[in-house]
Design an enzyme around this catalytic site. Structure first.
Site, PDB file in Angstrom:
ATOM      1  N   ALA A 131     -77.072  56.797 137.459  1.00  0.00           N
ATOM      2  CA  ALA A 131     -77.325  56.922 136.232  1.00  0.00           C
ATOM      3  C   ALA A 131     -77.091  58.519 135.858  1.00  0.00           C
ATOM      4  O   ALA A 131     -76.592  58.470 134.740  1.00  0.00           O
ATOM      5  CB  ALA A 131     -78.716  56.410 135.940  1.00  0.00           C
TER       6      ALA A 131
ATOM      7  N   ALA B  68     -73.474  58.900 135.336  1.00  0.00           N
ATOM      8  CA  ALA B  68     -73.319  58.179 134.043  1.00  0.00           C
ATOM      9  C   ALA B  68     -73.458  59.171 132.963  1.00  0.00           C
ATOM     10  O   ALA B  68     -72.926  59.248 131.872  1.00  0.00           O
ATOM     11  CB  ALA B  68     -73.679  56.737 134.002  1.00  0.00           C
ATOM     12  N   GLU B  69     -74.681  59.703 132.928  1.00  0.00           N
ATOM     13  CA  GLU B  69     -75.220  60.558 131.823  1.00  0.00           C
ATOM     14  C   GLU B  69     -74.525  61.740 131.845  1.00  0.00           C
ATOM     15  O   GLU B  69     -74.124  62.196 130.644  1.00  0.00           O
ATOM     16  CB  GLU B  69     -76.586  60.779 131.795  1.00  0.00           C
ATOM     17  N   SER B  70     -74.278  62.350 133.048  1.00  0.00           N
ATOM     18  CA  SER B  70     -73.544  63.502 133.138  1.00  0.00           C
ATOM     19  C   SER B  70     -72.088  63.392 132.294  1.00  0.00           C
ATOM     20  O   SER B  70     -71.871  64.280 131.655  1.00  0.00           O
ATOM     21  CB  SER B  70     -73.420  64.070 134.571  1.00  0.00           C
TER      22      SER B  70
END
Length: 141
Positions: A59, A62-64
């Site tokens: 996660a 993915a957020e990065s």
């Protein structure tokens, strides 16, 4: 003045020094008009107790990549971008090697950006399917 792909990737990678992305050894490897690609090594440092990649590390990857992608679409003099929702469906486990996350734009609006992020292993097998919503806000004084 147009910036080269190589220079843009260099700037993205330098900007993350001393952050969580640096701690997780995330690096940006490819960029296009509506996508950004990042990779992260899978080692015991990002494992959960069963010896496979921790969903939280996935996660974070993915957020990065989704947040960095949104940053390519804003005016940094007057705007900032913040992740406001992320969802990840973890479909396959991986215990070593590298995972590659590709963020593709679903919607780029004035105040909301929506990204689909596919996290795959080096054989192209889907590890996680993620969706990230970012909010674009005016820079605080």
């Amino acid at each position: 003045m147009e910036i080269s792909k190589e220079e843009l990737l260099y700037k993205l990678n330098v900007r993350q020094r001393t952050t969580l992305m640096d701690t997780l050894h995330i690096s940006y490897t490819d960029v296009g008009p509506d996508y950004l690609v990042a990779e992260m090594p899978v080692s015991p440092a990002v494992h959960q107790p069963y010896g496979v990649l921790h969903g939280g590390a996935t996660a974070a990857l993915a957020e990065s990549v989704g947040s960095a992608a949104s940053a390519l679409f804003i005016d940094h003099n007057s705007q900032e971008v913040y992740g406001i929702e992320i969802s990840c469906n973890h479909l396959r486990s991986v215990s070593s090697g590298m995972v590659i996350a590709t963020a593709k734009a679903i919607h780029i609006g004035r105040s909301i950006h929506l990204w689909e992020i596919l996290v795959k292993d080096t054989n192209g097998k889907l590890i996680s399917h993620c969706k990230l919503t970012n909010m674009v806000v005016s820079k605080r004084n």
